[in-house]
Design a protein around this motif. Structure first.
Motif, short mmCIF file in Angstrom:
data_model
loop_
_atom_site.label_atom_id
_atom_site.label_comp_id
_atom_site.label_asym_id
_atom_site.label_seq_id
_atom_site.Cartn_x
_atom_site.Cartn_y
_atom_site.Cartn_z
N PHE A 88 38.69 38.34 -22.28
CA PHE A 88 39.87 37.87 -23.00
C PHE A 88 39.53 36.73 -23.95
N ASN A 90 40.99 33.83 -24.37
CA ASN A 90 40.89 32.51 -23.73
C ASN A 90 40.17 32.62 -22.39
N ALA A 92 40.59 33.78 -19.62
CA ALA A 92 41.45 34.14 -18.47
C ALA A 92 40.66 34.13 -17.16
N LEU A 93 39.86 33.12 -16.95
CA LEU A 93 39.17 32.97 -15.66
C LEU A 93 40.19 32.47 -14.64
N PHE A 94 40.07 32.90 -13.39
CA PHE A 94 41.00 32.44 -12.38
C PHE A 94 40.66 31.00 -12.02
N ASP C 190 49.53 31.39 -17.04
CA ASP C 190 49.05 32.19 -18.16
C ASP C 190 49.09 33.68 -17.83
N ALA C 192 47.70 36.02 -19.19
CA ALA C 192 46.38 36.66 -19.33
C ALA C 192 45.66 36.76 -17.99
N LEU C 193 45.97 35.84 -17.05
CA LEU C 193 45.32 35.90 -15.75
C LEU C 193 45.73 37.17 -15.02
N ALA C 196 43.99 40.05 -16.71
CA ALA C 196 42.58 40.09 -16.33
C ALA C 196 42.45 40.73 -14.96
N VAL C 211 46.10 36.16 -7.13
CA VAL C 211 46.14 35.34 -8.34
C VAL C 211 47.37 34.44 -8.34
N LEU C 215 47.88 30.16 -6.98
CA LEU C 215 48.17 29.22 -8.07
C LEU C 215 49.55 28.61 -7.92
N SER C 299 46.23 27.50 -16.19
CA SER C 299 46.28 28.15 -17.50
C SER C 299 44.96 28.80 -17.86
N GLY C 300 44.15 29.15 -16.86
CA GLY C 300 42.89 29.79 -17.20
C GLY C 300 41.90 28.81 -17.78
N ALA C 301 41.51 27.85 -17.01
CA ALA C 301 40.51 26.86 -17.39
C ALA C 301 40.88 26.15 -18.68
N GLY C 303 40.53 26.95 -22.03
CA GLY C 303 41.15 27.84 -23.03
C GLY C 303 41.51 27.23 -24.33
#
Lengths: 361, 280, 303
Positions: A88, A90, A92-94, C190, C192-193, C196, C211, C215, C299-301, C303
């Motif tokens: 992705f 950004n 999108a790492l957890f 986010d 996107a997580l 992913a 996930v 969180l 928010s996914g590190a 980013g």
């Protein structure tokens, strides 16, 4: 290398469309991707390249057409059933999982035995050169390292297809070059079939086996980097490939793949890239590199110099013609701003395009 | 976002919308009950009243001395809004712009009255106010209501002020603005949307603030919500419709301000303090 | 702002003003003083005063007499149990309903209409909700009538002047509060997580379990605390809709009775302190368990 990629021959997009309400984000995209190929989807923002990628991944349902993996139809599957790896924009790492858990996530979801997960994750860590970082959380990594984790996480599940959505756009210029080489290296080692979305033509030219140029949700041209660079099929593709000088003129002669334009009284001849009829408006496209200060004569046009910049080995200047056309050119010696010069291009380096139809086609 | 289209997920979605619908329908039915009853001539054991009338409004108006109650309510609210704005915005400015020893402690101090429910700190507060003789007076009610509203304004305004670039203030200085001019010509216009939002939220919350007012109000310093409580408490003394007429007047007062407030703020802000403060 | 004013020339080292300014104390910092004094006078002082007063029983006796009386008189100490029996189930139900609904609403484009409707009962307040429910849930109210019409019951259910009336009013005012807080946490993650996780093969349930849930746990813990504290301090609806001498004699009623009927401010303060202590104990217990979970940006590190 034991990270083995699933065996298949081709991924085929068959007239894929996607509407958002009344807006057609994608229209009849057809494309065949062969095994081990690296395809770049290139285009300005809003051209539909990310939408295409999301449709292939299953994150957006298609509203028309089909996607095939050899003989099996995949566009009806949910994203988790497709098994494509995705990187992705950004990353999108957890954020709550460490590097090892992030990379192992997909294998864990598949119920892979722990020992095998460990072995494969170790291999992926070696491949992206992140040994020693496996217990860190994503927040403790640099941008480049996060990017490596994102790539490792996508390839460790051995996907038939790897999808990358502008993966380098969040990095600074130096790191971007480094990671570009890294993506190239990983692709060479694994041979993973990859679709790579970018708006940067340098990235596309240097990474891809084939480039697909998209504009307004339509495929404009498909070809190797060399084909696109040297022979763009439309004016907008040429513009994207660095033909910054677009000289508007009238066709005075067109035959045998060559065309002559009348541009503000000057005769400019070049290679015709589209069918042209005499008397019609057309454009001569020339790269700044191919437009030099020279003598009056054939394929030359008189201009007034506006600015001149020193660029080390040579000078780059801007100029305008009496009729109001703007030019970017190259010169071996300094030229005084305000002076009158002639700019010349070899007719083999000039491409002639028909006038684009206004609005969305 | 990923939308599933399987049968299971459709059933799940249907079940969830059913719950939401059930809640919303009951909520509106409850409000409709109050409104219908306030216009009813006689309503016993039937779906709808026997007839409709507006006379309960005039009787409620005189029985409950609503004119006086409304006047007190508006005066209390005006005082609370004005004072919490003045104290809160200045403090928020200092907290947003300066780092100093004890700042975290101070923020914790402002956070506490919002975390502790009013009835818990209201009883010791009422005790102190009774001992000082302030309880039962107008200013006693105002003081009690300010306890949660001043911190509320501070915590809403800190992030708002932080997002204004301090270089703008520096630029105004460079161009020759003194402190007063800086405040009037630069800060106030920039902060106005935030102040407006914060104060509207204070207003809506103060109209409905029952516990604190209840604990410190005297007969002449009751706000509408407390008067309504006493009326319901003593039900049987007055006609139900009369109490409901008063409830409708209370609802209208609240909802008018709610509608105005919603033009400037997100509904979730009525619940949360602006963006969630990081837990200290 | 004074930091920007031209500095006066200094001959003998930095002045006191400059030394203070270097540590962050200047004219701007002083702006915080009025609010701080206000908070000390009207929040800290009354609390401390109430604390001390609770150890000075009105009737004399030893300093712990109020607390001894509270914990030896079932009419008093039962209020803690009564309150918890309302507050804990209500908070759990509100949270369990809020989570799936928030996950569904997050996909909605027009969330504002729903959030506006839900903000209604909060702004109307507990007194009005109590008055409304008194009619609506009463034996002749529309709720019972509807159930009878559909043949679900033959006799009206008794829903007011008992436990269930208070329960219903706590759900009506508490659920929107819990829901809106939950929604703000859920939408803060986010998307996107989730995407992913989906491309990596996680099913809808696995995405929630592996996930979202880890969180969101810290946010849920805070939501639980805030909702619980609200429910625990239930007061007007327990009086108006409940059975204030019986099952819904909650701790706030005991405190208010001591203060306003017995004029025993010492005892009232003691009850308020006990009330504060129980709330604090539960909040600390819940927040302490939060330490077990990931806390940080969702928010996914970077980013």
């Amino acid at each position: 290398m034991t990270i083995a990629l699933s065996q298949f021959d081709e991924v085929r997009l068959d007239r894929v469309s996607r509407d958002f309400g009344a807006l057609n984000a994608l229209r009849d995209i057809s494309l065949t991707i062969r095994r081990r190929e690296f395809i770049a989807l290139l285009g300005p923002s809003g051209c539909g390249k990310s939408t295409t990628l999301n449709c292939i991944a299953g994150l957006l349902p298609v509203t028309g057409g089909a996607i095939w993996l050899d003989k099996s139809r995949v566009d009806t599957l949910r994203p988790e059933e497709r098994g494509f790896g995705m990187v992705f924009q950004n990353y999108a790492l957890f954020p709550h999982l460490n590097v090892r858990q992030n990379i192992g996530f997909g294998l864990k979801m598949r119920g892979t035995p722990k020992a095998e997960i460990d072995r494969k994750v170790d291999e992926a860590l070696n491949l992206v050169r992140l040994k020693g970082q496996e217990n860190k959380l994503p927040g403790q990594l640099s941008g480049g390292q996060q990017q490596r984790v994102a790539i490792a996480r996508a390839i460790v599940i051995e996907p038939p297809l790897v999808l990358m959505d502008e993966p380098l756009s969040n990095l600074d210029a130096k790191l971007r070059l480094e990671m570009r080489a890294e993506i190239r290296r990983i692709h060479n080692e694994l041979g993973a079939t990859t679709i790579y979305v970018t708006h940067d033509q340098d990235e596309a030219l240097s990474l891809a086996d084939r480039i697909v140029v998209l504009r307004d949700g339509v495929v404009r041209q498909v070809g190797t980097p060399k084909e696109l660079y040297e022979a763009p099929s439309h004016l907008d593709v040429a513009d994207f490939m660095g033909f910054r000088n677009k000289l508007k003129g009238r066709v005075v002669g067109a035959e045998g793949g060559r065309a002559v334009l009348d541009v503000e009284g000057a005769r400019i001849s070049g290679v015709a890239r589209e069918t042209l009829s005499a008397g019609a408006t057309a454009f001569a496209a020339i790269r700044p590199d191919d437009l030099m200060v020279g003598e009056a004569g054939p394929n030359a046009i008189a201009v007034t110099v506006d600015t001149i910049e020193y660029r080390g080995r040579e000078f780059v200047g801007t100029a305008h013609s009496a009729g109001g056309l703007d030019f970017v050119f190259r010169s071996h010696q300094p030229v005084e701003p305000g002076s009158q010069v002639h700019l010349r291009a070899d007719d083999g380096r000039v491409l002639v395009f028909a006038e684009p139809i206004q609005g969305r086609q | 976002m990923i939308r599933d289209t399987t049968l299971g997920s459709k059933l799940w979605a249907a079940a969830i919308w059913f719950l939401v619908g059930f809640f919303v329908i009951n909520l509106f039915a409850m409000i409709a009950t109050v409104v219908t009853s306030s216009f009813a001539t006689r309503w016993l054991g039937t779906w709808l009243p026997v007839g409709f009338t507006t006379r309960w409004y005039s009787s409620a108006w005189s029985e409950f001395q609503l004119w006086d109650v409304l006047m007190v309510t508006f005066q209390v609210i005006a005082a609370v809004v004005f004072i919490s704005g003045a104290l809160g915005v200045t403090a928020a400015y200092a907290l947003a712009r300066r780092e100093f020893a004890g700042k975290r402690l101070l923020i914790l101090l402002f956070l506490l009255p919002l975390m502790i429910p009013p009835i818990t700190f209201g009883i010791p507060l009422a005790t102190v106010l009774y001992q000082t003789g302030l309880a039962g007076t107008f200013w006693g009610v105002v003081a009690a209501n300010l306890v949660p509203t001043v911190p509320f304004v501070i915590l809403v305004m800190i992030p708002f002020i932080e997002q204004i670039d301090p270089k703008i203030e520096a630029a105004a200085r460079v161009f020759g603005a003194n402190t007063f001019k800086l405040f009037v010509h630069v800060l106030l216009p920039l902060l106005l949307p935030g102040i407006l939002a914060a104060l509207l939220l204070v207003l809506v919350r103060t109209i409905a603030m029952f516990e604190l007012t209840f604990l410190v109000a005297g007969p002449t310093s009751q706000t509408l919500v407390v008067a309504l409580y006493y009326a319901v408490f003593a039900a049987g003394v007055r006609a139900v419709q009369s109490i409901d007429a008063m409830a409708v007047i209370y609802m209208v007062t609240t909802l008018v301000w709610l509608i105005i407030a919603l033009r400037f703020v997100n509904p979730t802000q009525i619940v949360t303090r602006a963006k969630q403060q990081p837990a200290h | 702002m004074d930091a920007l004013a031209p500095a006066t020339p200094v001959e003998h080292g930095p002045s006191l003003r400059q030394r203070l300014a270097a540590r962050g104390f200047d004219a701007v910092t002083l702006l915080v003083v009025p609010a701080a004094i206000f908070s000390l006078l009207l929040f800290v002082y009354p609390f401390a005063f109430g604390f001390v007063l609770s150890f000075e029983p009105k009737a004399g006796g030893d300093w712990l007499a109020n607390y001894k009386r509270f914990f030896s008189d079932p009419f008093l100490y039962d209020t803690i149990g009564n309150t918890l029996r309302l507050a804990i189930p209500v908070t759990l139900i509100n949270l369990l309903l809020a989570v799936p609904i928030a996950f569904r609403v997050r996909l909605m484009r027009r969330q504002r209409l729903l959030t506006t409707i839900l903000v209604l009962p909060i702004t109307l307040g507990t007194v009005l909700v109590a008055e409304g429910l008194l009619n609506y849930l009463g034996p002749q109210g529309w709720f019972n009538r509807t159930l009878i019409t559909f043949g679900l019951i033959s006799q009206p259910l008794k829903l007011v002047h008992n436990y269930w009336g208070v329960f219903a009013s706590l759900v009506i005012t508490g659920f929107p509060f819990t829901f809106l807080l939950t929604l703000s946490y859920v939408t803060g993650i986010d998307p996107a997580l989730e995407q992913a996780a989906a491309t990596l093969g996680a099913s809808a349930w696995q995405r929630f379990r592996h996930v979202y849930l880890p969180l969101l746990m810290p946010g849920f813990a805070i939501t639980f605390c805030l909702s619980f504290v609200q429910a625990f301090s239930v007061f007007p609806s327990a009086v108006l809709l409940g059975e204030p001498a019986g099952v819904t004699r909650v701790i706030s009623i005991a405190a208010a009775t001591a203060a306003f009927e017995e004029y025993d401010y010492s005892m009232a303060s003691a009850i308020a302190m006990i009330m504060g202590f129980v709330q604090l104990a539960i909040v600390v217990a819940v927040l302490a368990s939060r330490g077990l979970f990931y806390r940080g940006p969702a928010s996914g590190a970077k980013g």
